[in-house]
Design a protein around this motif. Structure first.
Motif, PDB file in Angstrom:
ATOM      1  N   THR A  95      -0.799  11.420  -5.933  1.00 44.82           N
ATOM      2  CA  THR A  95      -1.536  10.214  -6.335  1.00 44.82           C
ATOM      3  C   THR A  95      -0.632   9.018  -6.648  1.00 44.82           C
ATOM      4  O   THR A  95      -0.949   7.889  -6.241  1.00 44.82           O
ATOM      5  N   PRO A  96       0.509   9.190  -7.354  1.00 44.46           N
ATOM      6  CA  PRO A  96       1.347   8.022  -7.650  1.00 44.46           C
ATOM      7  C   PRO A  96       1.826   7.268  -6.414  1.00 44.46           C
ATOM      8  O   PRO A  96       2.157   6.083  -6.509  1.00 44.46           O
ATOM      9  N   GLN A  97       1.854   7.932  -5.254  1.00 46.44           N
ATOM     10  CA  GLN A  97       2.283   7.234  -4.044  1.00 46.44           C
ATOM     11  C   GLN A  97       1.311   6.118  -3.650  1.00 46.44           C
ATOM     12  O   GLN A  97       1.691   5.166  -2.970  1.00 46.44           O
ATOM     13  N   PHE A  98       0.067   6.230  -4.098  1.00 45.35           N
ATOM     14  CA  PHE A  98      -0.926   5.200  -3.770  1.00 45.35           C
ATOM     15  C   PHE A  98      -0.780   3.966  -4.664  1.00 45.35           C
ATOM     16  O   PHE A  98      -1.435   2.952  -4.430  1.00 45.35           O
ATOM     17  N   TRP A  99       0.038   4.055  -5.697  1.00 46.08           N
ATOM     18  CA  TRP A  99       0.248   2.925  -6.603  1.00 46.08           C
ATOM     19  C   TRP A  99       1.353   1.997  -6.105  1.00 46.08           C
ATOM     20  O   TRP A  99       1.622   0.972  -6.720  1.00 46.08           O
ATOM     21  N   ARG A 100       1.990   2.367  -5.007  1.00 45.07           N
ATOM     22  CA  ARG A 100       3.066   1.569  -4.444  1.00 45.07           C
ATOM     23  C   ARG A 100       2.519   0.630  -3.368  1.00 45.07           C
ATOM     24  O   ARG A 100       1.412   0.817  -2.854  1.00 45.07           O
ATOM     25  N   LEU A 101       3.317  -0.383  -3.031  1.00 42.68           N
ATOM     26  CA  LEU A 101       2.921  -1.271  -1.944  1.00 42.68           C
ATOM     27  C   LEU A 101       2.886  -0.522  -0.612  1.00 42.68           C
ATOM     28  O   LEU A 101       2.009  -0.750   0.219  1.00 42.68           O
ATOM     29  N   ALA A 102       3.856   0.363  -0.415  1.00 40.68           N
ATOM     30  CA  ALA A 102       3.891   1.172   0.802  1.00 40.68           C
ATOM     31  C   ALA A 102       3.080   2.443   0.555  1.00 40.68           C
ATOM     32  O   ALA A 102       3.490   3.298  -0.237  1.00 40.68           O
ATOM     33  N   LYS A 103       1.928   2.557   1.183  1.00 40.88           N
ATOM     34  CA  LYS A 103       1.041   3.690   0.974  1.00 40.88           C
ATOM     35  C   LYS A 103       1.491   4.912   1.783  1.00 40.88           C
ATOM     36  O   LYS A 103       2.185   4.779   2.799  1.00 40.88           O
ATOM     37  N   PRO A 104       1.101   6.097   1.358  1.00 38.76           N
ATOM     38  CA  PRO A 104       1.425   7.290   2.141  1.00 38.76           C
ATOM     39  C   PRO A 104       0.670   7.289   3.466  1.00 38.76           C
ATOM     40  O   PRO A 104      -0.342   6.587   3.609  1.00 38.76           O
ATOM     41  N   LEU A 121     -12.068  12.751  -6.192  1.00 37.64           N
ATOM     42  CA  LEU A 121     -11.667  12.148  -7.457  1.00 37.64           C
ATOM     43  C   LEU A 121     -10.946  13.163  -8.335  1.00 37.64           C
ATOM     44  O   LEU A 121      -9.907  12.860  -8.944  1.00 37.64           O
ATOM     45  N   ARG A 122     -11.477  14.365  -8.399  1.00 38.50           N
ATOM     46  CA  ARG A 122     -10.837  15.404  -9.213  1.00 38.50           C
ATOM     47  C   ARG A 122      -9.466  15.775  -8.673  1.00 38.50           C
ATOM     48  O   ARG A 122      -8.526  16.019  -9.438  1.00 38.50           O
ATOM     49  N   ALA A 123      -9.352  15.828  -7.351  1.00 44.03           N
ATOM     50  CA  ALA A 123      -8.058  16.141  -6.742  1.00 44.03           C
ATOM     51  C   ALA A 123      -7.030  15.054  -7.030  1.00 44.03           C
ATOM     52  O   ALA A 123      -5.873  15.339  -7.368  1.00 44.03           O
ATOM     53  N   ARG A 124      -7.449  13.795  -6.928  1.00 44.31           N
ATOM     54  CA  ARG A 124      -6.541  12.682  -7.228  1.00 44.31           C
ATOM     55  C   ARG A 124      -6.146  12.679  -8.707  1.00 44.31           C
ATOM     56  O   ARG A 124      -4.987  12.457  -9.049  1.00 44.31           O
ATOM     57  N   ARG A 125      -7.106  12.921  -9.585  1.00 43.49           N
ATOM     58  CA  ARG A 125      -6.824  12.917 -11.020  1.00 43.49           C
ATOM     59  C   ARG A 125      -5.844  14.039 -11.383  1.00 43.49           C
ATOM     60  O   ARG A 125      -4.901  13.844 -12.134  1.00 43.49           O
ATOM     61  N   ALA A 126      -6.069  15.235 -10.831  1.00 40.59           N
ATOM     62  CA  ALA A 126      -5.195  16.373 -11.114  1.00 40.59           C
ATOM     63  C   ALA A 126      -3.774  16.078 -10.659  1.00 40.59           C
ATOM     64  O   ALA A 126      -2.794  16.424 -11.346  1.00 40.59           O
ATOM     65  N   SER A 127      -3.628  15.458  -9.507  1.00 43.84           N
ATOM     66  CA  SER A 127      -2.313  15.106  -9.000  1.00 43.84           C
ATOM     67  C   SER A 127      -1.625  14.080  -9.905  1.00 43.84           C
ATOM     68  O   SER A 127      -0.425  14.193 -10.179  1.00 43.84           O
ATOM     69  N   ALA A 128      -2.396  13.104 -10.379  1.00 44.36           N
ATOM     70  CA  ALA A 128      -1.824  12.090 -11.265  1.00 44.36           C
ATOM     71  C   ALA A 128      -1.367  12.694 -12.588  1.00 44.36           C
ATOM     72  O   ALA A 128      -0.284  12.381 -13.101  1.00 44.36           O
TER      73      ALA A 128
END
Length: 212
Positions: free
Chosen positions: A25-34, A202-209
């Motif tokens: 999930t933190p990779q989506f907080w960057r300008l360069a997305k996964p 949403l649950r998968a993203r939250r767990a990863s974060a």
């Protein structure tokens, strides 16, 4: 996936692998997305990022739905098991539009082959027939079965060019008509269960974060 999942493999058939990965999930907080997908690292190997895969499956993309229902699973995580348990939520009558739309595109290519080369690419004709069968049966039963079962030999006869083109063409027409008829009384819902899928993602993203 491919011929090995469909029960149509012969000597020398490739091994096609499709997968789903979850980018942290933190990779989506960057300008360069996964990436939304990755080809490789092996030959005939392709994977979708989880969200992209869910979007495609909700649209009833044949490749995504067949990946979810493949009888051969080589590796799966806890998130993957949850995704597999959710596969029924992706199914809807949308499959008629997407599956037959894909088949129509392939049919145009076969018709072009007939005009330009005097004959079709028989392997593609076989897979078009298989796709139409899959669509019809899914609409009739509400379940997506990947292995062709006792239809293997008739389909392989098409692949070998042993079925005259007019006969194969008529077979395609019958299957398309049967798929249209199956829509009316299909046990599938009109639309997929998007809320269940969104909750899972949403649950998968939250767990990863939280793990990060």
């Amino acid at each position: 996936m491919g011929s090995r999942a469909f029960g149509l493999a012969t000597e020398g058939s490739d091994t096609d692998r499709r997968g789903v990965f979850q980018a942290p999930t933190p990779q989506f907080w960057r300008l360069a997305k996964p990436p939304t997908h990755v080809a490789g690292p092996g030959e005939e190997q392709f994977s979708w990022e989880l969200e992209r895969f869910c979007v495609l499956a909700l649209r009833a993309d044949p490749n995504a739905l067949e990946c979810l229902h493949s009888p051969h699973v080589e590796h799966v995580t806890d998130t993957g098991r949850e995704l597999l348990a959710l596969r029924g939520a992706f199914l809807s009558r949308r499959v008629h539009t997407t599956f037959t739309g894909y088949a129509a595109g392939q049919r145009k290519k076969l018709d072009a082959d007939m005009r330009l080369h005097g004959g079709p690419r028989w392997k593609h004709a076989m897979h078009l027939l298989r796709l139409l069968m899959s669509c019809r049966d899914l609409l009739r039963t509400g379940e997506l079965t990947i292995d062709v079962g006792d239809r293997r030999e008739p389909l392989l006869a098409v692949k070998r060019g042993e079925v005259p083109w007019p006969e194969a063409e008529a077979w395609m027409g019958r299957l398309a008509a049967e798929a249209r008829e199956a829509v009316r009384d299909s046990p599938l819902p009109a639309e997929p269960d998007q809320d269940r899928v969104a909750d899972f993602l949403l649950r998968a993203r939250r767990a990863s974060a939280l793990a990060a």
